[in-house]
Design an enzyme around this catalytic site. Sequence first.
Site, PDB file in Angstrom:
ATOM      1  N   THR A  13      36.668  45.311  52.328  1.00 20.92           N
ATOM      2  CA  THR A  13      35.231  45.119  52.029  1.00 20.92           C
ATOM      3  C   THR A  13      34.872  43.649  51.950  1.00 20.92           C
ATOM      4  O   THR A  13      33.818  43.220  52.413  1.00 20.92           O
ATOM      5  CB  THR A  13      34.894  45.798  50.678  1.00 20.92           C
ATOM      6  OG1 THR A  13      35.033  47.190  50.855  1.00 20.92           O
ATOM      7  CG2 THR A  13      33.490  45.480  50.223  1.00 20.92           C
ATOM      8  N   SER A  55      41.395  48.954  54.468  1.00 23.89           N
ATOM      9  CA  SER A  55      42.774  49.176  54.002  1.00 23.89           C
ATOM     10  C   SER A  55      43.187  50.644  54.081  1.00 23.89           C
ATOM     11  O   SER A  55      44.358  50.966  53.932  1.00 23.89           O
ATOM     12  CB  SER A  55      42.986  48.615  52.591  1.00 23.89           C
ATOM     13  OG  SER A  55      42.370  49.417  51.626  1.00 23.89           O
ATOM     14  N   THR A  86      40.399  47.085  48.942  1.00 21.16           N
ATOM     15  CA  THR A  86      40.840  47.499  47.605  1.00 21.16           C
ATOM     16  C   THR A  86      41.479  48.891  47.596  1.00 21.16           C
ATOM     17  O   THR A  86      42.272  49.195  46.718  1.00 21.16           O
ATOM     18  CB  THR A  86      39.655  47.511  46.611  1.00 21.16           C
ATOM     19  OG1 THR A  86      38.663  48.424  47.085  1.00 21.16           O
ATOM     20  CG2 THR A  86      39.053  46.126  46.452  1.00 21.16           C
ATOM     21  N   ASP A  87      41.129  49.717  48.594  1.00 21.51           N
ATOM     22  CA  ASP A  87      41.525  51.130  48.493  1.00 21.51           C
ATOM     23  C   ASP A  87      43.038  51.332  48.429  1.00 21.51           C
ATOM     24  O   ASP A  87      43.516  52.192  47.702  1.00 21.51           O
ATOM     25  CB  ASP A  87      40.941  51.936  49.668  1.00 21.51           C
ATOM     26  CG  ASP A  87      39.426  52.061  49.551  1.00 21.51           C
ATOM     27  OD1 ASP A  87      38.893  51.808  48.460  1.00 21.51           O
ATOM     28  OD2 ASP A  87      38.778  52.410  50.560  1.00 21.51           O
TER      29      ASP A  87
END
Length: 332
Positions: A13, A55, A86-87
């Site tokens: 992101t 990710s 971040t995932d």
Amino acid sequence: MKKRILFIGTGGTIASELSQGGLLPGLGAEALLGYVPDVAALCEVECLQLYELDSTDIGPEHWLGMARAVRENYGRFDGFVISHGTDTMAYTAAALSYLIRSSPKPIILTGAQKPIGFDATDSRTNLRDSFECACTDTMHGVAIVFNGRVILGTRARKTHTKSFDAFASINYPNIADVRDGRVIQYIVPECLSEPLFSDSLEHRVGLVKLIPGAGPGQLEFMLGRCRALIIESFGVGGLPHAGGMHELVSSAVREGRTVVMTTQVQNEGSDLAVYATGRPLAEDSSVLEAYDMTTEAAVAKLMWLLPLSRTAEDVRRLFYTPVSHDILTLPE
Ligand code: ASP
């Protein structure tokens, strides 16, 4: 002398822009750096654009690629900052903690919940804080820097899908906080004078999360396809008496498969010996238990240790050998 930091871009992101099909990573590491010009006063940065991926699309091959990039550049830099979605960042942080052990130099992962080009974004603070940490002499090894927290790579979990406070350190304290750009460090991770690198991972590691009433079919299917299977059971841990799951697990470990029992409860870890639903598994030394380890770390640790192990005893020994404080509770 200013520190030299390698900034590795992988997407996420933080590097995303609006597109017709939804947010998509498109900004390279150089462009991200352009949003935090004050970093230039702190350190000399070189950029390496490794991937441009959400990710969700990052996996073991990319973890090996990131570890290789750090290894190839290790001598030329004082620290590393990796921007990442971040995932799956907690999995990447765990994987890098095994692929690059005991590093005296910081390897910092960061990302953001909102793209760097948005007015309301956490990207710039997270990036700046990450460079601060990468320039800190006592910040050894792999860590995630996010929303002012510095979390050991083996202990991180994404706990919020939208809030800026997206990551928590599970069953272990934050090793530092960053407040108004100042690093307040509580724990100094131990390290060696040179890191220990590994360069292979076993992909055939699986995870089954039990639901009430689940039959043995899913377990049987996964045990048939994986070299190592993690079972997230309930509470402190156990398997239903009905349905033959205990027998399935015992015969899988006898045939040389690795089974790790853990819990789907986020905090405080498993303790299989407590209930009759778990005690037979706890007493079977061929079945492993994750205790306070995160599932993310257990997945990455199995992928890392399987290529290094010849026997079930090797697997057991390496699994219970702590790496970067990934496991505090150990079997008696
Ligand atoms: N889907 C994004 C990713 O993991 C989410 C993020 O970066 O916050 O790449």
